[in-house]
Design a protein around this motif. Structure first.
Motif, PDB file in Angstrom:
ATOM      1  N   ASN A 252      15.383   4.384  -8.472  1.00  0.00           N
ATOM      2  CA  ASN A 252      16.604   3.981  -7.775  1.00  0.00           C
ATOM      3  C   ASN A 252      16.487   2.570  -7.208  1.00  0.00           C
ATOM      4  OD1 ASN A 252      17.845   6.435  -8.299  1.00  0.00           O
ATOM      5  ND2 ASN A 252      17.178   7.357  -6.367  1.00  0.00           N
ATOM      6  N   ARG A 253      15.309   2.216  -6.704  1.00  0.00           N
ATOM      7  CA  ARG A 253      15.118   0.878  -6.145  1.00  0.00           C
ATOM      8  C   ARG A 253      15.219  -0.195  -7.228  1.00  0.00           C
ATOM      9  NH1 ARG A 253      13.066   0.327  -0.907  1.00  0.00           N
ATOM     10  NH2 ARG A 253      14.015   2.018   0.290  1.00  0.00           N
ATOM     11  N   LEU A 254      14.571   0.052  -8.339  1.00  0.00           N
ATOM     12  CA  LEU A 254      14.645  -0.921  -9.427  1.00  0.00           C
ATOM     13  C   LEU A 254      16.087  -1.073  -9.916  1.00  0.00           C
ATOM     14  CD1 LEU A 254      11.451   0.036 -11.480  1.00  0.00           C
ATOM     15  CD2 LEU A 254      11.817  -2.042 -10.138  1.00  0.00           C
TER      16      LEU A 254
ATOM     17  N   ARG B 296       7.014  -5.197  -1.780  1.00  0.00           N
ATOM     18  CA  ARG B 296       7.512  -4.441  -0.629  1.00  0.00           C
ATOM     19  C   ARG B 296       9.034  -4.262  -0.670  1.00  0.00           C
ATOM     20  NH1 ARG B 296       6.228  -9.294   2.503  1.00  0.00           N
ATOM     21  NH2 ARG B 296       8.133 -10.254   3.317  1.00  0.00           N
ATOM     22  N   LEU B 297       9.698  -4.941  -1.622  1.00  0.00           N
ATOM     23  CA  LEU B 297      11.113  -4.674  -1.825  1.00  0.00           C
ATOM     24  C   LEU B 297      11.337  -3.234  -2.265  1.00  0.00           C
ATOM     25  CD1 LEU B 297      12.309  -7.927  -3.667  1.00  0.00           C
ATOM     26  CD2 LEU B 297      12.821  -7.245  -1.311  1.00  0.00           C
ATOM     27  N   LEU B 298      10.336  -2.651  -2.915  1.00  0.00           N
ATOM     28  CA  LEU B 298      10.437  -1.266  -3.382  1.00  0.00           C
ATOM     29  C   LEU B 298      10.124  -0.262  -2.279  1.00  0.00           C
ATOM     30  CD1 LEU B 298       8.736  -1.555  -6.892  1.00  0.00           C
ATOM     31  CD2 LEU B 298      11.183  -1.527  -6.373  1.00  0.00           C
ATOM     32  N   THR B 299       9.477  -0.707  -1.217  1.00  0.00           N
ATOM     33  CA  THR B 299       9.047   0.226  -0.167  1.00  0.00           C
ATOM     34  C   THR B 299       9.790   0.037   1.152  1.00  0.00           C
ATOM     35  OG1 THR B 299       7.275  -1.288   0.544  1.00  0.00           O
ATOM     36  CG2 THR B 299       6.729   0.317  -1.167  1.00  0.00           C
TER      37      THR B 299
ATOM     38  N   PRO C 270       0.793  -1.235   0.000  1.00  0.00           N
ATOM     39  CA  PRO C 270       0.000   0.000   0.000  1.00  0.00           C
ATOM     40  C   PRO C 270       0.823   1.281   0.000  1.00  0.00           C
ATOM     41  CG  PRO C 270      -0.902  -1.594   1.558  1.00  0.00           C
ATOM     42  CD  PRO C 270       0.418  -2.129   1.101  1.00  0.00           C
ATOM     43  N   TYR C 271       2.063   1.225   0.490  1.00  0.00           N
ATOM     44  CA  TYR C 271       2.890   2.432   0.541  1.00  0.00           C
ATOM     45  C   TYR C 271       3.616   2.708  -0.779  1.00  0.00           C
ATOM     46  CZ  TYR C 271       2.264   2.939   5.568  1.00  0.00           C
ATOM     47  OH  TYR C 271       1.727   3.130   6.815  1.00  0.00           O
ATOM     48  N   LEU C 272       3.440   1.851  -1.764  1.00  0.00           N
ATOM     49  CA  LEU C 272       4.197   1.961  -3.003  1.00  0.00           C
ATOM     50  C   LEU C 272       4.031   3.324  -3.673  1.00  0.00           C
ATOM     51  CD1 LEU C 272       5.941   0.588  -5.180  1.00  0.00           C
ATOM     52  CD2 LEU C 272       3.822  -0.211  -6.238  1.00  0.00           C
ATOM     53  N   LEU C 273       2.803   3.815  -3.736  1.00  0.00           N
ATOM     54  CA  LEU C 273       2.538   5.058  -4.456  1.00  0.00           C
ATOM     55  C   LEU C 273       2.913   6.299  -3.652  1.00  0.00           C
ATOM     56  CD1 LEU C 273      -0.829   4.227  -6.252  1.00  0.00           C
ATOM     57  CD2 LEU C 273       1.504   4.172  -7.156  1.00  0.00           C
ATOM     58  N   LEU C 274       3.412   6.139  -2.444  1.00  0.00           N
ATOM     59  CA  LEU C 274       3.910   7.290  -1.688  1.00  0.00           C
ATOM     60  C   LEU C 274       5.341   7.633  -2.093  1.00  0.00           C
ATOM     61  CD1 LEU C 274       2.637   6.731   1.964  1.00  0.00           C
ATOM     62  CD2 LEU C 274       1.562   7.979   0.097  1.00  0.00           C
TER      63      LEU C 274
ATOM     64  N   LEU D 179      15.427 -12.147   1.089  1.00  0.00           N
ATOM     65  CA  LEU D 179      16.083 -10.845   1.219  1.00  0.00           C
ATOM     66  C   LEU D 179      15.607 -10.074   2.445  1.00  0.00           C
ATOM     67  CD1 LEU D 179      16.060  -9.682  -2.513  1.00  0.00           C
ATOM     68  CD2 LEU D 179      18.030 -10.468  -1.177  1.00  0.00           C
ATOM     69  N   THR D 180      14.406 -10.376   2.914  1.00  0.00           N
ATOM     70  CA  THR D 180      13.850  -9.660   4.069  1.00  0.00           C
ATOM     71  C   THR D 180      13.726 -10.554   5.298  1.00  0.00           C
ATOM     72  OG1 THR D 180      11.591 -10.143   3.303  1.00  0.00           O
ATOM     73  CG2 THR D 180      12.572  -8.056   2.591  1.00  0.00           C
ATOM     74  N   ALA D 181      14.228 -11.774   5.233  1.00  0.00           N
ATOM     75  CA  ALA D 181      14.122 -12.703   6.359  1.00  0.00           C
ATOM     76  C   ALA D 181      15.063 -12.294   7.486  1.00  0.00           C
ATOM     77  CB  ALA D 181      14.436 -14.123   5.901  1.00  0.00           C
ATOM     78  N   SER D 182      14.779 -12.811   8.671  1.00  0.00           N
ATOM     79  CA  SER D 182      15.643 -12.566   9.821  1.00  0.00           C
ATOM     80  C   SER D 182      17.002 -13.243   9.602  1.00  0.00           C
ATOM     81  CB  SER D 182      14.986 -13.120  11.084  1.00  0.00           C
ATOM     82  OG  SER D 182      15.894 -13.181  12.145  1.00  0.00           O
ATOM     83  N   LYS D 183      18.055 -12.502   9.836  1.00  0.00           N
ATOM     84  CA  LYS D 183      19.408 -13.066   9.652  1.00  0.00           C
ATOM     85  C   LYS D 183      19.632 -14.244  10.596  1.00  0.00           C
ATOM     86  CE  LYS D 183      21.591  -9.251  10.448  1.00  0.00           C
ATOM     87  NZ  LYS D 183      20.439  -8.344  10.611  1.00  0.00           N
TER      88      LYS D 183
END
Length: 415
Positions: A258-260, A283-286, A246-250, A321-325
């Motif tokens: 830059n994220r891409l 959510r990788l973009l946000t 949902p935060y993508l368009l913010l 990529l977003t998992a707990s280390k």
């Protein structure tokens, strides 16, 4: 007795007549017109109490219409006379004329000077039941619930399915909603989201997660969607990404670009694979980039994967990529060091990193107890890592372990 009464009445008449003559003389000396003086003279001889004095002062101003001022006798309280029927009043009644409309207008204006009714004034029961007391708007509150009955915007958002109890937990989100007008600010954003592809039943949950979009400029939102289209994202793909993130368009166009570029260059992926990656996990973009960078380093330095293996793992399982280390290292340690799974097998089945370690441990120990823990595809009775973690317990027992569910449950009790 009757003679004495008539004598007193005659003295009162003479006294009133004298006051009327003196009052008229004073008014003329102050510049009052003859007609006004005659009318005020008749007022001078009327009986006066405290209320009558105030009424005469007003009458003086109305009749003269600013041409004279109240006499000194009216100010010092000596403007009263006994109550009687006076010849001077009867003589002036014939000369009395109707006040002009201007005076009537001034009289109407004077009614505005009357003070409002006292709050302590006694009213009837019928009047009391007709009084409707509106609930007071709280000056300060910790919940939006207290404002719903006073805000059209909040009321309509609730009807859309917005969870205000969750919105108020977000920083300054509650204050934002209270300042918005539904018709002017909210409606256009809702129509925009529907045009992007957000379903009607998803508008409430979407705004619950991201109420800040209601304060965004509509032109900026349209520009960001246009950018995604320019990068060959389809309408359904954009709708999926916006709904899941949902935060993508913010994010501004520059930040999205830059994220891409980061994922394309850091992972060495093609444009098509980079696009597929963010579609599956928008959510990788946000989200923050620090956890992503740290996990990439963990995979390469601590877990020992090669760059090309990391590309395959990330493309197949973006959540790594977003998992707990900590969880990532514990799972790898058990798979590689306890179960003996080599790196190339983990690269082939990276979805095993998304499974709970307890689930992996329980099933591996049961297979090892039965002598069926064989994970080499070149060996007979091969157990696929994908099936090891994805199959339900019943199917795992019958097809992989070749045992009953009761046997598996009894074994778990021994752990």
């Amino acid at each position: 007795m009757a003679v004495w009464a008539r004598q007193v009445s005659r003295w009162c008449c003479l006294l009133n007549s004298a006051r009327a003559v003196e009052f008229t003389r004073r008014l003329r000396s102050r510049g009052c017109t003859a007609q006004a003086c005659s009318e005020l003279a008749s007022l001078a001889v009327l009986p006066a109490g405290k209320e009558d004095v105030l009424w005469r002062l007003q009458a003086c101003r109305h009749v003269s219409v600013g041409s004279c001022s109240p006499p000194d006798s009216a100010r010092d309280g000596s403007f009263s006379s006994p109550e009687s029927s006076l010849p001077s009043v009867q003589q002036e009644q014939g000369k009395a004329e109707t006040l002009p409309d201007l005076n009537a207008k001034i009289l109407d204006e004077d009614w505005d000077d009357i003070p409002p009714s006292s709050a302590l004034e006694v009213i009837s029961e019928e009047e009391a039941v007709q009084i409707i007391a509106e609930p007071l708007l709280p000056i300060q509150s910790s919940t939006l619930r207290d404002y719903v009955d006073h805000s059209e915007t909040l009321e309509k958002l609730v009807h859309l399915g917005v969870d205000l109890s969750q919105v108020e937990k977000r920083q300054k989100a509650g204050q934002l909603l209270l300042t918005l007008d539904f018709e002017k600010d909210v409606k256009k954003i809702l129509l925009f989201l529907k045009d992007v592809g957000v379903e009607d039943n998803q508008l409430g949950p979407f705004l619950t997660k991201n109420p800040y979009i209601l304060a965004e400029d509509l032109e900026s939102l349209e520009t960001r969607v246009a950018y995604l289209k320019s990068k060959k994202f389809g309408k359904s793909e954009i709708a999926q990404m916006v709904s899941r993130a949902p935060y993508l368009l913010l994010f501004s166009v520059e930040r999205l670009d830059n994220r891409l570029g980061f994922f394309k260059n850091e992972l060495g992926l093609s444009v098509k694979k980079t696009k597929d990656l963010v579609i599956r996990l928008p959510r990788l973009l946000t989200g923050k980039l620090e956890p992503v960078k740290e996990n990439l380093q963990v995979c390469q330095i601590e877990l020992g994967f090669q760059r090309n293996e990391i590309q395959q793992i990330v493309y197949k399982t973006p959540k790594i990529l977003t998992a707990s280390k900590k969880r990532l290292k514990q799972t790898f340690d058990y798979l590689h060091n306890i179960m003996g799974i080599p790196h190339h097998m983990l690269t082939r089945f990276p979805q095993v990193f998304n499974s709970k370690l307890l689930r992996i441990r329980e099933r591996h120990m049961f297979l090892a107890f039965l002598g069926r823990a064989q994970y080499d595809p070149a060996q007979p009775s091969y157990i696929s890592l994908d099936q090891l973690v994805s199959l339900p317990d019943e199917v795992f027992c019958t097809e992989m372990a070749k045992a009953s569910m009761q046997d598996f449950e009894k074994f778990l009790k021994t752990l």
